[in-house]
Design an enzyme around this catalytic site. Sequence first.
Site, PDB file in Angstrom:
ATOM      1  N   ASN A 389       0.745  -1.224   0.060  1.00  0.00           N
ATOM      2  CA  ASN A 389      -0.067   0.068  -0.032  1.00  0.00           C
ATOM      3  C   ASN A 389       0.858   1.290  -0.001  1.00  0.00           C
ATOM      4  O   ASN A 389       1.035   2.018  -1.092  1.00  0.00           O
ATOM      5  CB  ASN A 389      -0.970   0.000   1.237  1.00  0.00           C
ATOM      6  CG  ASN A 389      -1.958   1.000   1.233  1.00  0.00           C
ATOM      7  OD1 ASN A 389      -1.729   2.187   0.286  1.00  0.00           O
ATOM      8  ND2 ASN A 389      -3.214   0.887   1.767  1.00  0.00           N
ATOM      9  N   ASP A 390       1.557   1.516   1.156  1.00  0.00           N
ATOM     10  CA  ASP A 390       2.276   2.973   1.238  1.00  0.00           C
ATOM     11  C   ASP A 390       3.369   2.989   0.211  1.00  0.00           C
ATOM     12  O   ASP A 390       3.747   4.019  -0.358  1.00  0.00           O
ATOM     13  CB  ASP A 390       2.735   3.157   2.588  1.00  0.00           C
ATOM     14  CG  ASP A 390       1.548   3.094   3.682  1.00  0.00           C
ATOM     15  OD1 ASP A 390       0.824   3.773   3.266  1.00  0.00           O
ATOM     16  OD2 ASP A 390       1.589   2.710   4.764  1.00  0.00           O
ATOM     17  N   VAL A 391       3.943   1.845  -0.059  1.00  0.00           N
ATOM     18  CA  VAL A 391       4.969   1.848  -1.071  1.00  0.00           C
ATOM     19  C   VAL A 391       4.769   1.982  -2.524  1.00  0.00           C
ATOM     20  O   VAL A 391       5.656   2.029  -3.221  1.00  0.00           O
ATOM     21  CB  VAL A 391       5.987   0.645  -0.858  1.00  0.00           C
ATOM     22  CG1 VAL A 391       6.431   0.406   0.596  1.00  0.00           C
ATOM     23  CG2 VAL A 391       5.235  -0.600  -1.291  1.00  0.00           C
TER      24      VAL A 391
END
Lengths: 469, 95
Positions: A389-391
């Site tokens: 997600n965040d990456v």
Amino acid sequence: MDLHETLIWIAKASYFLAAVLFILGIKRMASPVTARKGIVQAGIGMVIATLATFAITGMHNIELIVLGIAVGVLPTWLWGKKVAMTDMPQMVALFNGMGGGSAAAIGAGELLKFSNPSSGEHALVTVALAVLGALIGSVSMTGSIIAWAKLDGRMDKRFTFPGQQVFNFLVFAAAVAAGLALIFWRVEPWLIVAFFALSLLFGILMTLPIGGADMPVVISLYNAFTGLAVAFEGYVMNIEALIIAGTVVGAAGTFLTQLMAKAMNRPISGVLFSNFGGGGGGEAIAGAQKPIEASDAASLLYMAEKVIIVPGYGMAVAQAQHKIWELTQALIKAGKEVKFAIHPVAGRMPGHMNVLLAEAGVPYDLIADMDDINPEFKTCDVSIVIGANDVVNPAARTDKSSPIYGMPILNVVDSRQTIVIKRGKGTGFAGIENALFYADNTRLLYADGKEAANQLISELKAIEGGGGH
Amino acid sequence: MIDGFLALYIFMLAAFTGKEIIGRVPVILHTPLMSGSNFVHGIVLVGAMIALAQADSTLAKTIGFIGVVLGAGNAAGGYVVTERMLEMFKSSKDK
């Protein structure tokens, strides 16, 4: 030379050989082709050094030494053999903590010796390094145990209370003061006890407020700590192999910690002294997430020429890596070009994702690093994001108000089509909405990772079977 | 006893060696390498063995014994998990 001198010479020569084997071993571990040989080589070095040590220790306390080795080796060997690959990071933390504890114990033993008035004068630098090694080793031991407990899910929450940083600093200052008193005043038994109690306590306090996602950086830091502690106690004990091996690990570990912190866009000081902003910030995102059925996702894949798979820790949690490899094989068989794109901090440690994929049987030449794969997303027909997600959040590139702004990301947003496999609509660890999930060319396949991969495999088979080949 | 400056030189050279070695490691090997370097500092076992051999009081023996157990655990556990991780790295040509 008499017999005693000859034995010591043999031991010292063996330590030299071991040091050479360690350095060559670590060097070989730096390439996937020779890595396996590297660890075996380092292992041989360890066995040689350990056996040669009996030439120095002679028969004194030999039954205790042999018993201690047996008690240390047997459970860790058996446990290490059967632990799951997803649990590797916490095992590294635990074994690292043991090394730190061993260095601290050596320091304690030496200080105890110095406290005996009949032991005579001691060089200031010897006492200072014994104290420094003991301090670092103690912090590394209790800190690593807390890191292990957190990663193993035995201790979920970050533990914080008002004034925590001030309190932690006071404990640290008290430990340092006790250490300085040992060095410059006198070595008293009660002072030794106070010094160790404070050092061990500080290791716990320092690690308590750090969140699970920052643990890789912390474990790497403690790994470097233990290396340094071993090097310092090696000086005190007058064993060159400890100085060399400990320093090599200390330097390598420090450098690795910097690399990791950089990849996460988190300064090391930020990891240690501030808590990760849990959500908030960032621009609101317009639009809606557009769902897709497995059958339609399979047709997208069927028509694609080039597919990039972006796995995250969520894939490992769902134990989907074996199914994903099956899907990959099906795609390759259908003539597609398939690659895996790995963010440096995907998983729980850098490279952890590679280990998990390797376990599932994915050959390492299909796996690409972020810098190599990022230009390729533009020419990629379909990207599959699973458990990441965040990456892959483009806000890191575009939204200055986002807490993750500046973090290097995988440019999945550049690919022609993106399929995101996700269990629900929740946000990632950082608690930030992900603009990628709302993009026009992104479709969300809401399912468990393993289940989704299964569906895609059978839908692909159905298309191929019914496609009139 | 090792001369102070000699020890400092050993320390400096070993530090540069450590940094050089890891500077060339691809990201895919970072976890195994961290685990491998974790194994290498298990050499602390040797120091703990000598410390225990020199111990004469019960307290010193107890501390030395703890040191040997922990050091041996570091070395053995570190080796097993590193070996298991590296065993899995195969290129598609190997299959």
